[in-house]
Design a protein around this motif. Sequence first.
Motif, PDB file in Angstrom:
ATOM      1  N   LEU A  34       0.724  -1.116   0.129  1.00 22.75           N
ATOM      2  CA  LEU A  34      -0.075  -0.008  -0.057  1.00 22.75           C
ATOM      3  C   LEU A  34       0.656   1.246   0.103  1.00 22.75           C
ATOM      4  N   ASP A  35       1.867   1.194   0.395  1.00 17.95           N
ATOM      5  CA  ASP A  35       3.164   2.330   0.388  1.00 17.95           C
ATOM      6  C   ASP A  35       4.104   2.212  -0.581  1.00 17.95           C
ATOM      7  N   LEU A  36       4.064   1.235  -1.384  1.00 19.49           N
ATOM      8  CA  LEU A  36       5.164   0.941  -2.318  1.00 19.49           C
ATOM      9  C   LEU A  36       5.007   2.188  -3.455  1.00 19.49           C
ATOM     10  N   LYS A  37       6.049   2.864  -3.662  1.00 13.26           N
ATOM     11  CA  LYS A  37       6.102   3.798  -4.704  1.00 13.26           C
ATOM     12  C   LYS A  37       6.691   3.312  -6.247  1.00 13.26           C
ATOM     13  N   HIS A  38       7.463   2.396  -6.096  1.00 13.17           N
ATOM     14  CA  HIS A  38       8.051   1.556  -7.320  1.00 13.17           C
ATOM     15  C   HIS A  38       8.454   0.508  -7.049  1.00 13.17           C
ATOM     16  N   VAL A  39       8.580  -0.536  -8.182  1.00 15.00           N
ATOM     17  CA  VAL A  39       8.747  -1.899  -8.101  1.00 15.00           C
ATOM     18  C   VAL A  39       9.479  -2.347  -9.177  1.00 15.00           C
ATOM     19  N   LEU A  40      10.434  -3.339  -9.100  1.00 15.17           N
ATOM     20  CA  LEU A  40      11.198  -3.927 -10.242  1.00 15.17           C
ATOM     21  C   LEU A  40      10.763  -5.432 -10.396  1.00 15.17           C
ATOM     22  N   LEU A  41      10.359  -5.302 -11.695  1.00 13.90           N
ATOM     23  CA  LEU A  41       9.883  -6.755 -12.107  1.00 13.90           C
ATOM     24  C   LEU A  41      10.895  -7.504 -13.050  1.00 13.90           C
ATOM     25  N   ALA A  42      10.899  -8.932 -12.850  1.00 14.25           N
ATOM     26  CA  ALA A  42      11.704  -9.609 -13.349  1.00 14.25           C
ATOM     27  C   ALA A  42      11.409 -11.056 -12.953  1.00 14.25           C
ATOM     28  N   LYS A  43      11.626 -12.139 -13.974  1.00 10.94           N
ATOM     29  CA  LYS A  43      11.059 -13.484 -13.486  1.00 10.94           C
ATOM     30  C   LYS A  43      12.255 -14.053 -12.657  1.00 10.94           C
ATOM     31  N   GLU A  44      11.983 -14.674 -11.648  1.00 11.24           N
ATOM     32  CA  GLU A  44      12.990 -15.319 -10.615  1.00 11.24           C
ATOM     33  C   GLU A  44      14.111 -15.801 -11.378  1.00 11.24           C
ATOM     34  N   GLY A  45      15.365 -15.525 -10.916  1.00 10.42           N
ATOM     35  CA  GLY A  45      16.630 -16.102 -11.323  1.00 10.42           C
ATOM     36  C   GLY A  45      17.124 -15.344 -12.581  1.00 10.42           C
ATOM     37  N   GLU A  46      16.359 -14.508 -13.209  1.00 12.03           N
ATOM     38  CA  GLU A  46      16.687 -13.437 -14.059  1.00 12.03           C
ATOM     39  C   GLU A  46      16.844 -12.007 -13.726  1.00 12.03           C
ATOM     40  N   GLU A  47      16.704 -11.609 -12.307  1.00 13.28           N
ATOM     41  CA  GLU A  47      16.703 -10.389 -12.050  1.00 13.28           C
ATOM     42  C   GLU A  47      17.800  -9.354 -12.366  1.00 13.28           C
ATOM     43  N   GLU A  48      18.911 -10.189 -12.391  1.00 13.27           N
ATOM     44  CA  GLU A  48      20.272  -9.221 -12.975  1.00 13.27           C
ATOM     45  C   GLU A  48      20.061  -8.715 -14.415  1.00 13.27           C
ATOM     46  N   GLN A  49      19.334  -9.566 -15.209  1.00 18.79           N
ATOM     47  CA  GLN A  49      19.676  -9.103 -16.500  1.00 18.79           C
ATOM     48  C   GLN A  49      18.314  -8.557 -17.008  1.00 18.79           C
ATOM     49  N   HIS A  50      17.082  -8.866 -16.520  1.00 21.69           N
ATOM     50  CA  HIS A  50      16.022  -8.580 -17.080  1.00 21.69           C
ATOM     51  C   HIS A  50      14.897  -7.708 -16.182  1.00 21.69           C
ATOM     52  N   THR A  51      15.475  -6.935 -15.208  1.00 20.63           N
ATOM     53  CA  THR A  51      14.653  -6.135 -14.360  1.00 20.63           C
ATOM     54  C   THR A  51      14.410  -4.964 -14.898  1.00 20.63           C
ATOM     55  N   ARG A  52      12.820  -4.548 -14.858  1.00 26.80           N
ATOM     56  CA  ARG A  52      12.326  -3.531 -15.311  1.00 26.80           C
ATOM     57  C   ARG A  52      11.720  -2.749 -14.157  1.00 26.80           C
ATOM     58  N   SER A  53      12.002  -1.245 -14.040  1.00 29.60           N
ATOM     59  CA  SER A  53      11.349  -0.451 -13.054  1.00 29.60           C
ATOM     60  C   SER A  53      10.017   0.016 -13.288  1.00 29.60           C
ATOM     61  N   TYR A  54       9.071   0.060 -12.542  1.00 24.21           N
ATOM     62  CA  TYR A  54       7.729   0.361 -12.767  1.00 24.21           C
ATOM     63  C   TYR A  54       7.525   1.222 -11.448  1.00 24.21           C
ATOM     64  N   GLU A  55       6.669   2.482 -11.816  1.00 26.17           N
ATOM     65  CA  GLU A  55       6.105   3.201 -10.613  1.00 26.17           C
ATOM     66  C   GLU A  55       4.635   2.772 -10.400  1.00 26.17           C
ATOM     67  N   VAL A  56       4.552   2.502  -9.041  1.00 25.28           N
ATOM     68  CA  VAL A  56       3.121   2.105  -8.651  1.00 25.28           C
ATOM     69  C   VAL A  56       2.155   2.930  -8.524  1.00 25.28           C
ATOM     70  N   THR A  57       1.198   3.081  -9.298  1.00 26.59           N
ATOM     71  CA  THR A  57       0.070   4.505  -9.188  1.00 26.59           C
ATOM     72  C   THR A  57      -0.750   4.024  -8.124  1.00 26.59           C
ATOM     73  N   LYS A  58      -1.294   2.901  -7.906  1.00 25.87           N
ATOM     74  CA  LYS A  58      -2.526   2.575  -7.312  1.00 25.87           C
ATOM     75  C   LYS A  58      -2.131   1.061  -6.820  1.00 25.87           C
ATOM     76  N   ALA A  59      -2.594   0.958  -5.254  1.00 21.45           N
ATOM     77  CA  ALA A  59      -2.380  -0.436  -4.602  1.00 21.45           C
ATOM     78  C   ALA A  59      -3.592  -0.437  -4.036  1.00 21.45           C
ATOM     79  N   SER A  60      -4.145  -1.791  -3.639  1.00 21.44           N
ATOM     80  CA  SER A  60      -5.197  -2.083  -2.633  1.00 21.44           C
ATOM     81  C   SER A  60      -5.127  -3.779  -2.375  1.00 21.44           C
ATOM     82  N   MET A  61      -5.733  -3.922  -1.370  1.00 25.57           N
ATOM     83  CA  MET A  61      -5.662  -5.363  -1.002  1.00 25.57           C
ATOM     84  C   MET A  61      -7.013  -6.157  -1.492  1.00 25.57           C
ATOM     85  N   PHE A  62      -6.821  -7.294  -1.949  1.00 28.22           N
ATOM     86  CA  PHE A  62      -8.009  -8.038  -2.433  1.00 28.22           C
ATOM     87  C   PHE A  62      -7.829  -9.295  -2.055  1.00 28.22           C
TER      88      PHE A  62
END
Length: 173
Positions: A34-62
């Motif tokens: 809920l307080d996250l401003k940005h996050v990195l996305l990558a498949k596990e094990g590939e985070e060194e090579q294929h990480t992309r950064s995204y800004e989180v514009t909305k978050a909610s629990m479901f």
Amino acid sequence: MNEDLFRIGQITSAHGIKGDVKVFPVTSEPERFLDLKHVLLAKEGEEEQHTRSYEVTKASMFKNLVLLHLKGVEDRNEAEKLAGVSLWVSREDAIPLEEDEYYFKDLIDCKVIDEEGNDCGIVTDILETGSNDVLVVESPEGEEILLPIIEDCVLDIDPEEGIIKIHWMEGLR
């Protein structure tokens, strides 16, 4: 694995038509999203090579999931492409630790010694059991030892030195 990244969740699927994604949290505090401003996305094990950064514009629990909207992911088709991708945060963006708390990943590969200084093995994993966490230790002989992370067993943890000192409780050997 990159020592400065922490896996906090995995995208399970798209949600709705505006690019939102459903995330299964793999953190002990799912509310952190809920307080996250940005996050990195990558498949596990590939985070060194294929990480992309995204800004989180909305978050909610479901239910037991988190709904996120990532800037740049604006429709269901884009969101569906992210299914199965893990979410990561840097060490700087990780939840701050209290005194005598440690990130699990900092305990992996620590040497375990007993009170007399005997080599008991190396931490290979940590199990979360609900009541207390458990160190999985590979002994010098190659056997698996399970040690509960409780005061009676774990005397000292020094991840900077890479050493965990234990007391052999009855029944653990």
